[in-house]
Design an enzyme around this catalytic site. Sequence first.
Site, PDB file in Angstrom:
ATOM      1  N   PHE A 164       0.833  -1.208   0.000  1.00 41.37           N
ATOM      2  CA  PHE A 164       0.000   0.000   0.000  1.00 41.37           C
ATOM      3  C   PHE A 164       0.874   1.267   0.000  1.00 41.37           C
ATOM      4  CE2 PHE A 164      -1.835   2.837   3.465  1.00 41.37           C
ATOM      5  CZ  PHE A 164      -2.456   3.695   2.586  1.00 41.37           C
TER       6      PHE A 164
ATOM      7  N   ASP B  94      12.512 -11.983  -1.774  1.00 42.61           N
ATOM      8  CA  ASP B  94      12.271 -11.925  -0.330  1.00 42.61           C
ATOM      9  C   ASP B  94      13.517 -11.325   0.318  1.00 42.61           C
ATOM     10  OD1 ASP B  94      11.995 -12.449   2.385  1.00 42.61           O
ATOM     11  OD2 ASP B  94      10.905 -14.324   2.045  1.00 42.61           O
ATOM     12  N   VAL B  95      13.382 -10.168   0.947  1.00 43.77           N
ATOM     13  CA  VAL B  95      14.564  -9.486   1.480  1.00 43.77           C
ATOM     14  C   VAL B  95      15.152 -10.209   2.691  1.00 43.77           C
ATOM     15  CG1 VAL B  95      13.873  -7.228   0.572  1.00 43.77           C
ATOM     16  CG2 VAL B  95      13.205  -7.861   2.903  1.00 43.77           C
TER      17      VAL B  95
ATOM     18  N   GLY C  47       1.465  -7.636  -0.467  1.00 47.46           N
ATOM     19  CA  GLY C  47       1.291  -6.673  -1.557  1.00 47.46           C
ATOM     20  C   GLY C  47       1.017  -7.403  -2.850  1.00 47.46           C
TER      21      GLY C  47
ATOM     22  N   TYR D 151       4.916  -8.275  15.607  1.00 47.97           N
ATOM     23  CA  TYR D 151       5.062  -7.033  14.838  1.00 47.97           C
ATOM     24  C   TYR D 151       5.751  -5.956  15.676  1.00 47.97           C
ATOM     25  CZ  TYR D 151       3.606  -3.005  11.943  1.00 47.97           C
ATOM     26  OH  TYR D 151       3.578  -1.874  11.158  1.00 47.97           O
TER      27      TYR D 151
END
Length: 332
Positions: A11, A57-58, A37, A146
């Site tokens: 987003f 994928d970081v 995303g 998170y």
Amino acid sequence: MRVLVTGGAGFIGSHLCGRLLEIGCDHVLCVDNFLTGSPENVAHLTGHPRFQLVSADVVHGIAVESTVDAVLHFASPASPADYLRHPLATLRVGAEGTRHALDLAVAQGARFVLASTSETYGDPKVHPQTESYWGNVNPVGPRSCYDEAKRYAEALTMAYRRSRGADAGIVRIFNTFGPRMRPGDGRVIPTLIRQALEGAPMTVTGDGSQTRSLCYVDDLVDGVLRMLGASIGGPVNLGNPHEVTMLELAHWIRRLTGSRSEIVLVPLPADDPKRRRPDIALARVELGWQPQTPVEDGLLRTIEWFTNRTNGPSMLAEVPAPASRASELAVQ
Ligand code: NAD
């Protein structure tokens, strides 16, 4: 300037990529694994000669073929529904993903900006929240994957700044909304708009007295770009101090959509913060930033986007003129 945006197909990331191209960046490299995303979010940018979308994928490293001058690290599930579904991926992108992004920035001498969050304040005991407040986070609750991932990412960023000379900064983002949020991502604004447009019951958690402060995405992007152009480490709060209760927000969205949905109360999730409002004095002084978009304008733009996206009839036609609406709303 050549800029790498991790999470660029999300987003906020997609709005960032678009704005970076608009302001004339030489190259915008968007790296995303599409966990939360989608390539659809940057479909309007693909084919642009200065834009590149890379699926990666970081957590496993970040390989770039050419130099970058800046790294904006936005990769991470952000909606509670998403990070509760992907707790380990959330912790890993906050830890390993951030480390890879920082290593790249240091190796290239690039400016680094971490997208941190107001969730680092947890359920705050200080109101409004200043950057000097250390927070009240439950380290073992369901949201901790998170909150603690972001707190670790902040600690890592500051350690790289202090010990490796990284030109790194942290923004703490408060609730941001706008087009391209997923209707089913579980966050309050897309949820209420979707329910209102469908005529379904609009669900408000708890007794609806808990508050959030809502920032339109264009303003947030402006703040991030100012942080990119600065050299401070922060952290700096970015958000709109306009605070509303969740019940007021539901009534507001119902009015703007012209919906006849009933508003129903559902149980409050564990560790849900009761109040949230940024103190943005630091952003004003250090970045010359403050939000410009009235929340109501942002809500209308978002509702319009959701309406067009679902190809439903535009309910906005029935919405009264802004002046009369504003006087009817007692949202602060
Ligand atoms: P989003 O879920 O729409 O975007 C996150 C993007 O990161 C997605 O495109 C996802 O596929 C990608 N991603 C996740 N893990 C990845 C990985 N390992 N490798 C590569 N890509 C990965 O969320 P958003 O709302 O756009 O949030 C973007 C950033 O801003 C996040 O870091 C979030 O924590 C932060 N933030 C957002 C808000 C908000 O209100 N939207 C508030 C505070 C902080």
